[in-house]
Design a protein around this motif. Structure first.
Motif, mmCIF file in Angstrom:
data_model
loop_
_atom_site.group_PDB
_atom_site.id
_atom_site.type_symbol
_atom_site.label_atom_id
_atom_site.label_comp_id
_atom_site.label_asym_id
_atom_site.label_seq_id
_atom_site.Cartn_x
_atom_site.Cartn_y
_atom_site.Cartn_z
ATOM 1 N N LEU A 6 0.852 -1.185 0.000
ATOM 2 C CA LEU A 6 0.000 0.000 0.000
ATOM 3 C C LEU A 6 0.886 1.232 0.000
ATOM 4 O O LEU A 6 1.805 1.337 0.812
ATOM 5 N N LYS A 7 0.592 2.161 -0.902
ATOM 6 C CA LYS A 7 1.404 3.364 -1.026
ATOM 7 C C LYS A 7 0.546 4.609 -0.845
ATOM 8 O O LYS A 7 -0.303 4.916 -1.681
ATOM 9 N N ASN A 8 0.727 5.287 0.279
ATOM 10 C CA ASN A 8 0.114 6.595 0.533
ATOM 11 C C ASN A 8 -1.402 6.601 0.295
ATOM 12 O O ASN A 8 -1.945 7.455 -0.404
ATOM 13 N N ILE A 9 -2.083 5.635 0.906
ATOM 14 C CA ILE A 9 -3.528 5.508 0.718
ATOM 15 C C ILE A 9 -4.273 6.569 1.526
ATOM 16 O O ILE A 9 -4.052 6.725 2.731
ATOM 17 N N THR A 35 3.368 -2.869 3.908
ATOM 18 C CA THR A 35 3.864 -3.957 3.080
ATOM 19 C C THR A 35 3.584 -5.280 3.779
ATOM 20 O O THR A 35 3.805 -5.418 4.978
ATOM 21 N N LEU A 36 3.069 -6.247 3.024
ATOM 22 C CA LEU A 36 2.803 -7.591 3.547
ATOM 23 C C LEU A 36 3.588 -8.602 2.737
ATOM 24 O O LEU A 36 3.472 -8.652 1.510
ATOM 25 N N GLU A 37 4.381 -9.408 3.424
ATOM 26 C CA GLU A 37 5.188 -10.428 2.754
ATOM 27 C C GLU A 37 4.415 -11.745 2.647
ATOM 28 O O GLU A 37 3.472 -11.995 3.394
ATOM 29 N N HIS A 38 4.865 -12.588 1.737
ATOM 30 C CA HIS A 38 4.229 -13.892 1.516
ATOM 31 C C HIS A 38 4.307 -14.755 2.774
ATOM 32 O O HIS A 38 5.341 -14.830 3.431
ATOM 33 N N GLY A 39 3.198 -15.407 3.115
ATOM 34 C CA GLY A 39 3.168 -16.327 4.242
ATOM 35 C C GLY A 39 3.097 -15.674 5.603
ATOM 36 O O GLY A 39 3.234 -16.351 6.624
ATOM 37 N N GLU A 69 -1.848 3.895 -4.046
ATOM 38 C CA GLU A 69 -1.886 2.666 -4.834
ATOM 39 C C GLU A 69 -2.022 1.445 -3.942
ATOM 40 O O GLU A 69 -1.450 1.387 -2.856
ATOM 41 N N VAL A 70 -2.795 0.475 -4.441
ATOM 42 C CA VAL A 70 -2.880 -0.847 -3.820
ATOM 43 C C VAL A 70 -2.267 -1.830 -4.802
ATOM 44 O O VAL A 70 -2.865 -2.149 -5.838
ATOM 45 N N CYS A 71 -1.066 -2.288 -4.520
ATOM 46 C CA CYS A 71 -0.352 -3.207 -5.410
ATOM 47 C C CYS A 71 -0.424 -4.623 -4.845
ATOM 48 O O CYS A 71 0.146 -4.898 -3.782
ATOM 49 N N PHE A 72 -1.125 -5.493 -5.534
ATOM 50 C CA PHE A 72 -1.277 -6.889 -5.127
ATOM 51 C C PHE A 72 -0.613 -7.768 -6.167
ATOM 52 O O PHE A 72 -0.929 -7.685 -7.353
ATOM 53 N N SER A 205 -1.185 -15.950 3.194
ATOM 54 C CA SER A 205 -0.947 -14.673 3.853
ATOM 55 C C SER A 205 -2.288 -14.174 4.363
ATOM 56 O O SER A 205 -3.313 -14.340 3.698
ATOM 57 N N TYR A 206 -2.290 -13.578 5.547
ATOM 58 C CA TYR A 206 -3.511 -13.042 6.135
ATOM 59 C C TYR A 206 -3.347 -11.554 6.422
ATOM 60 O O TYR A 206 -2.283 -11.109 6.852
ATOM 61 N N LEU A 207 -4.448 -10.831 6.239
ATOM 62 C CA LEU A 207 -4.581 -9.487 6.788
ATOM 63 C C LEU A 207 -5.704 -9.600 7.811
ATOM 64 O O LEU A 207 -6.872 -9.729 7.444
#
Length: 264
Positions: A6-9, A35-39, A69-72, A205-207
């Protein structure tokens, strides 16, 4: 590569109580970068109105940010066409708080779980039912439940069904928006343990969005604390939870009961 960036949301809502009042602006999310990493399970914790659920909706594409930006998986979700978005969405699933409204009461459990499968795969009826039955077993329910209806299940069982639907396509990321907060304490423990097991088995990965820092502590690898639309504190090591310093963090910590006992 990070799974989610996530960038400057930013997100602002314009509200007014009547046609005679001037509109008021409320900044629900203020310049958030994450930033969320894998796993990894990232916990997002905050009091009601902190903006955490709005942030979740922006990540899911249910709300569009005013800025940022939301980069997935390396792609900006809000710049994709419908075909590109559908392809990416199979790797992004969600489990909401209200397990009852999340299911269609007129559909069987098999039809509910099979919904995402039908959207992305072409299986025979036998293959589909076998896959649904395997998913039911994964979440601790009986394969025979496939022909039952939502009214025949408790809240905890329905949330297991919602989880089964969420993992049906083996996604990369699942957003859990207050996914256990409406459940009894013992059922919460059981669902949290289930989520932890599935995370390890499928390398998910969980949020994990919650107002309950105890539940976040139970399952998260790291966390951020939100207050009035901002990230006011973050933690990379959950072993240092008691070292949180912001007043909101301390208020949330003060509500922690004796730790949940792990069931596995």
């Amino acid at each position: 590569m990070s799974i989610l960036v996530l960038k400057n949301i930013k997100k602002t809502y314009l509200l007014r109580n009547s046609v005679f009042e001037k509109r008021k602006s409320i900044e629900a999310v203020k310049n958030i970068s994450l930033t969320l990493e894998h796993g990894v399970c990232l916990g997002i914790v905050g009091e009601s109105g902190s903006g955490k659920s709005t942030l979740g909706k922006i990540i899911l594409g249910l709300e569009k940010p005013d800025q940022g930006e939301v980069c997935f998986l390396g792609k900006n979700l809000h710049n994709l066409n419908s075909k590109e978005l559908k392809e990416l969405r199979q790797n992004l699933q969600v489990v909401f708080q209200d397990c009852y409204s999340a299911v269609n009461p007129r559909l069987t459990i098999g039809e509910i779980i099979a919904e995402p499968i039908r959207n992305y795969k072409r299986l025979s009826s036998v293959e589909e039912e076998n896959q649904v039955q395997q998913l039911l077993k994964k979440v601790g329910l009986s394969p025979e439940d496939v022909h039952k209806y939502p009214s025949q299940f408790s809240g905890g069982q329905l949330q297991r069904i919602n989880i089964a639907r969420a993992i049906a396509l083996k996604p990369k990321l699942i957003i859990l928006d207050e996914a256990v907060s409406a459940l009894d304490a013992l059922v919460q423990i059981q669902i949290l343990n289930l989520l932890a097991q599935l995370k390890e088995e499928f390398q998910l990965s969980y949020l994990f969005i919650s107002h309950d820092i105890q539940a976040v502590n139970y399952i998260a690898d790291c966390l951020v604390v939100m207050h009035q639309g901002e990230v006011v504190e973050s933690l990379d090591d959950m072993e240092q939870l008691e070292q949180l310093e912001h007043p909101v963090s301390k208020k949330l910590l003060s509500s922690i009961l004796p730790p949940f006992p792990k069931l596995f």
